[in-house]
Structures are given as structure tokens and as C-alpha cells.
Scaffold this motif. Sequence first.
Motif, mmCIF file in Angstrom:
data_model
loop_
_atom_site.group_PDB
_atom_site.id
_atom_site.type_symbol
_atom_site.label_atom_id
_atom_site.label_comp_id
_atom_site.label_asym_id
_atom_site.label_seq_id
_atom_site.Cartn_x
_atom_site.Cartn_y
_atom_site.Cartn_z
ATOM 1 N N LEU A 1 45.223 35.372 52.662
ATOM 2 C CA LEU A 1 44.870 36.369 51.646
ATOM 3 C C LEU A 1 43.553 37.059 51.992
ATOM 4 C CD1 LEU A 1 45.267 37.815 48.958
ATOM 5 C CD2 LEU A 1 44.265 35.809 47.806
ATOM 6 N N ARG A 2 42.603 36.328 52.451
ATOM 7 C CA ARG A 2 41.321 36.916 52.823
ATOM 8 C C ARG A 2 41.476 37.881 54.007
ATOM 9 N NH1 ARG A 2 36.826 34.395 50.579
ATOM 10 N NH2 ARG A 2 35.537 35.119 52.320
ATOM 11 N N VAL A 3 42.371 37.545 54.952
ATOM 12 C CA VAL A 3 42.629 38.469 56.067
ATOM 13 C C VAL A 3 43.238 39.771 55.536
ATOM 14 C CG1 VAL A 3 44.042 38.831 58.128
ATOM 15 C CG2 VAL A 3 42.852 36.656 57.795
ATOM 16 N N ILE A 4 44.185 39.660 54.617
ATOM 17 C CA ILE A 4 44.824 40.860 54.050
ATOM 18 C C ILE A 4 43.802 41.707 53.298
ATOM 19 C CG2 ILE A 4 46.521 41.659 52.367
ATOM 20 C CD1 ILE A 4 48.228 39.218 53.127
ATOM 21 N N LEU A 5 42.951 41.067 52.521
ATOM 22 C CA LEU A 5 41.934 41.807 51.772
ATOM 23 C C LEU A 5 40.963 42.514 52.719
ATOM 24 C CD1 LEU A 5 41.159 39.193 48.959
ATOM 25 C CD2 LEU A 5 42.435 41.332 48.725
ATOM 26 N N PRO B 1 52.350 46.366 48.108
ATOM 27 C CA PRO B 1 52.660 46.399 49.540
ATOM 28 C C PRO B 1 51.410 46.183 50.382
ATOM 29 C CG PRO B 1 52.623 48.612 48.667
ATOM 30 C CD PRO B 1 52.441 47.699 47.483
ATOM 31 N N VAL B 2 51.621 45.572 51.553
ATOM 32 C CA VAL B 2 50.537 45.400 52.525
ATOM 33 C C VAL B 2 50.678 46.551 53.529
ATOM 34 C CG1 VAL B 2 49.451 43.855 54.193
ATOM 35 C CG2 VAL B 2 50.638 42.902 52.199
ATOM 36 N N ASP B 3 50.005 47.642 53.259
ATOM 37 C CA ASP B 3 50.166 48.831 54.094
ATOM 38 C C ASP B 3 49.575 48.671 55.489
ATOM 39 O OD1 ASP B 3 51.420 50.114 51.972
ATOM 40 O OD2 ASP B 3 49.501 50.798 51.118
ATOM 41 N N VAL B 4 48.717 47.708 55.647
ATOM 42 C CA VAL B 4 48.065 47.512 56.956
ATOM 43 C C VAL B 4 48.706 46.357 57.719
ATOM 44 C CG1 VAL B 4 45.857 48.489 56.209
ATOM 45 C CG2 VAL B 4 46.327 46.057 55.839
ATOM 46 N N SER B 5 49.976 46.125 57.477
ATOM 47 C CA SER B 5 50.636 44.974 58.123
ATOM 48 C C SER B 5 50.654 45.116 59.639
ATOM 49 C CB SER B 5 52.057 44.835 57.577
ATOM 50 O OG SER B 5 52.814 46.017 57.819
ATOM 51 N N SER C 1 42.517 45.444 54.362
ATOM 52 C CA SER C 1 42.819 46.497 53.385
ATOM 53 C C SER C 1 41.557 47.154 52.853
ATOM 54 C CB SER C 1 43.628 45.914 52.230
ATOM 55 O OG SER C 1 44.853 45.359 52.693
ATOM 56 N N GLY C 2 40.403 46.752 53.327
ATOM 57 C CA GLY C 2 39.144 47.355 52.900
ATOM 58 C C GLY C 2 38.554 46.761 51.646
ATOM 59 N N VAL C 3 38.984 45.560 51.274
ATOM 60 C CA VAL C 3 38.474 44.892 50.082
ATOM 61 C C VAL C 3 37.628 43.701 50.523
ATOM 62 C CG1 VAL C 3 39.063 43.695 47.952
ATOM 63 C CG2 VAL C 3 40.493 45.584 48.742
ATOM 64 N N ASN C 4 36.465 43.579 49.960
ATOM 65 C CA ASN C 4 35.587 42.450 50.278
ATOM 66 C C ASN C 4 36.183 41.184 49.669
ATOM 67 O OD1 ASN C 4 33.588 40.630 50.798
ATOM 68 N ND2 ASN C 4 31.938 41.820 49.860
ATOM 69 N N PRO C 5 36.536 40.210 50.513
ATOM 70 C CA PRO C 5 37.156 38.997 49.959
ATOM 71 C C PRO C 5 36.252 38.264 48.978
ATOM 72 C CG PRO C 5 37.432 39.106 52.339
ATOM 73 C CD PRO C 5 36.473 40.184 51.974
ATOM 74 N N ASP C 6 34.938 38.393 49.130
ATOM 75 C CA ASP C 6 34.032 37.691 48.226
ATOM 76 C C ASP C 6 34.070 38.266 46.816
ATOM 77 O OD1 ASP C 6 33.298 36.084 50.346
ATOM 78 O OD2 ASP C 6 31.615 37.396 50.923
#
Length: 539
Positions: free
Chosen positions: A245-249, A310-314, A252-257
Motif C-alpha cells: 500500500l505504501r508503494v502504491i501511495l 484504480p491504480v493508474d500508475v500500475s 501515486s503522489g501521496v505521502n504514505p505518512d
Amino acid sequence: MRCGPMRSTCGPRRLPADAKRRSRSISAFREPGSLLILNSDVRLQIFQTCDVMVCGSSFFGPPGNISCNIPATMSSSELSEQPAVSRRRRKRKNYSLLILAAGIFLFGATAATLYLALRPTTLRIAVGPPGSDDHKLIQALAQIFTRDGSPVRLSPITTDGATESIALLTASKTDLAVARGDLNLPANAEAVAILRKNVVVLWAPSGLPPKNSKRHPTPKIKAIDDLAGHRVGVIGRTQANVTLLRVILTESGVNPDQVTITQFGTNQIAELARDPAIDAFMAVGPLDSKITTEAIAATAKARGEPKFLPVDVSEAIAQKHPLYEAEEIPGSTFNSSPARPEDKIDTVSVNHLIVAPKSLSDTAVGAFVRQLFAVRPQLAREVPGAGKIEQPDTDKDAALPAHQGAAAYIDGTERTFLEKYSDYIWGAILLLSGLGSVGAWLRHYLRRNEREQYSLHRDNLLDLVSKVRQAESAEELATMQREADGILREALDCYDDGTIEEGDLSAIGLVLEQFHHAVADKRITTGGSTSDLPRRRAL
């Protein structure tokens, strides 16, 4: 009846009529100064003066006990020859026993080799937790292998999960392990088979519509970008799901923290669905996972229809992180009415596979993979998820390379037993051939003295032929005959020992025949009788 000595002179005796009828033909070489009896039914001819003791029978009557004592005619050289003959016979007997022991040893070694080569190979495989789909699949596979009498068998080791299975693999306490490809695998782990692909499913609840309202509420979270500052409930206690999940975030340009992650066990689906603090949900599993389907249905009932994210950056994730792959979730995968999802969505997946250490035998792994795909249709009838078993990636630059044994089966480059070990077999044959040649040369070298002695005996026999023509008395002829008998005995011993060949023995026989012709001629010229000479056939 008293036994007493009887003096008998050399020469054939006339047999009674009944003895002639019962007598059998006999051909024998007499030994100097002794009486040679080949069979108890054979009538006797005495060719030399000897003291005969007849007990309990007439000389040509029924068989009795006959003893012959010839101290006067036995020379010291003849007596010394007897131990030598006994030693040769013991030596030949020892050789025979040695050959027999070697044959038994080779037979036992061959039988043991065949037993070890043909017995089934058992591979230990760690899988868990108990009752999971992976555990059921491996148990069914092990039962099929055993039932079919396959050359490779499985011995399942039940664990609490993939983490413990990997720990056993790292400690070399198992041969195979079932685990996810993105877990902390040992450096020497290689892929054997892909059991399934676990896809990431992200969704957010839309909220329940007001009573008596036909309008569908609008979800607060419509894309992954909106997850910042919210809480995501992750199904499964493994840390690998959180890492994914952290890799996907991040991609996708989202800070996992900025995203709070809460994990729930697979048995906490109802609690997950009722928790109002959870703004989005994540599940990782196969497309037909009951856990994922039940979680989507539970959240839809408690908090409204799901909005799939959707995970657009797959594709970018698959390029940067080779352990993950870009996948699509077809429409209506989790429910058909209403459709969940309504259309296909992009996501990422991670392989769930069987791994083995690189050191595991290529032959064993290749045989296991061959059996696995051979029984896959049968296994799918017992465990539906078995239909998703795939072959691993055999590219050399794969993130998790395929085991050499599996790659050989998949690429069709498996080598047969002869192809694998032909070099060793030919090398062993050449080595044995060389050893045999060396042994034959050594044997010939060690027996060179015996061959020289044979040549000397043959020359001596030829000299006897010349001496016979110069003999002046019957005693000289008898002495020469004894010498010829000794030479014949030596030749036969050499032949039995393998020192001389059959051709050499035939040469001796030819010379011996000439010797006896010379003796007969000499007796005729000296006025003697030839009837007391034993009939001898050429060798």
C-alpha cells in the motif's frame, strides 16, 4: 578273509568274460609309481610293478579295497611335486573364491544403486496457515502424488503462515515453501511454480442513501489521490500488505505518512465493515477470493455501494518494482447485480508461488514441476484454485528467477539420464578398459617365469624324443616316460592357471604324441612289447 600282499607285474591282464561285458572304456594318464582309478566301476590295468593288497574280493571281482604301496618306484623329485600341485590347486580355488566374492559384491552394489535410483524422492514443503486455500491445495497435491505412485512425493509441513515457511526455508529445514513473492525471501530462493496472482483491490464506501431517496450518495474518496489524511483498513495481518500500500501511495503522489493504516484479520470482516473511522479498504488476494468478495459485500451493506479506486500508475510500479505486475480487474468480478466493479479497473498484483533454494537438485525440481502440471486438471477438480497454477518466468533478468530444474522443463531443455551422465559413463568405461589392459599386462608380466618354464618343458620334451632313440634299456625308457608325465602335468597346470593358451597346449600334445611313437618304435627295435604302453590321445 585275510589280506595279503600280491605281486603283480606290469602289463594288461586278460579280463574274465563277465568283466569284459561290464567294463567301460577308460583313457587316463598314469602318474609315476601310482595306480590311478577314475571310477569304481572301471576294471583295472596295471602298467608298473607294484605291491597290491586285495581285501575281501578277487582282483577282477566285485569292487573291494585296493591299496598300492610303491616306495621303491617313487623318487624324491616326484614326492616333492605333490605339494606343488596341491598349492596350485589351492591357488586356483582361492582365485575362484575371489572371483565369486567380487561378483557378489558387484551384484550387491548394482542392486543398491538401482534401489537408490528408483526409490521415490520426497520433498518437504512448508505451507500455512492450517485450513487455508494454500494448505488444502498442497495436501491434495501430496495425496495425488502418493496415489499415482509418482517418483516425487510431497511431505507437507504445516506452519502459521508464509513468514514461518520462509524461516524454515532459510534454515534449510524444508525443501519447498509456499510464499508471496514480495516477502523477505532468502537470497538463494528461486521460483518453482506460480500458484496464483494476488491482486490489490482498493475501494471506498459511498455511504447509505437517505430513506425514501432514490439519489445515490457521492463518495468522499473517488481516487487514490484523495486518501491523504484518511484511514485505510487493510485486510490481513502480514506486513507485506502494508508495504504494498505504501508503494502504491508513493507512486501515486501521496505521502504514505499522511495516510493512517489499520490492519484487520481475515476473521474480522464484520468489525471492519462497521468501523466508521475507516474511510477506505484494501484487500490482496486472487480474483475469486471469498475473503475479498465477503468484505466488499459487508461494507456495501453497512456503508453503501463501494467505489473502486484504480491504480493508474500500475505500469510504473511494475517497472520500478519488478516483484509487482500490472493487472486488470474485469467488470462484475465480485458481483454481477449490481455490477462490482461496473467496468474494468487497473491495479497491481503479486505472485503467490512455490519457492526452492538454488541448491535443490535440478532433477528433483524438474520432476516435481512435470508432475505438477500433469495432474493440474485432476487437482483443479478437487481444489478449484488449482486451475490458476502457472509457470514461472524463465527470463534470466526476472526479479525472482526460475529454478534451473523448472526452467529446463518449461523451456524443453531437460536432459535425459544418459545426456547428463554420458561423459561420466564413457569415462568410467575408458577407465575400466585401461585398468583391464593394465591388469592383463601385469598378469602376463607376473607369469613370465611360468611361460619361460613352459617353453623349457617343451624343449625338454623335444630333447626326450631324441634321447628315446638313443636309449639302450627299458629302465631308461620308463624314466623318460615319467619325465614326460611330469612335463604334461606342468603344462596342464599352466593351462588351468591361464598362463598358456589352448594352442600352446595343443603343441605340447603334438610333441607328446611324437614322444610315445618314438618309445613304441624303440621297444619294437629292442625286441620289447608295446602292449604295456598306455594308449594316449593327442590333446
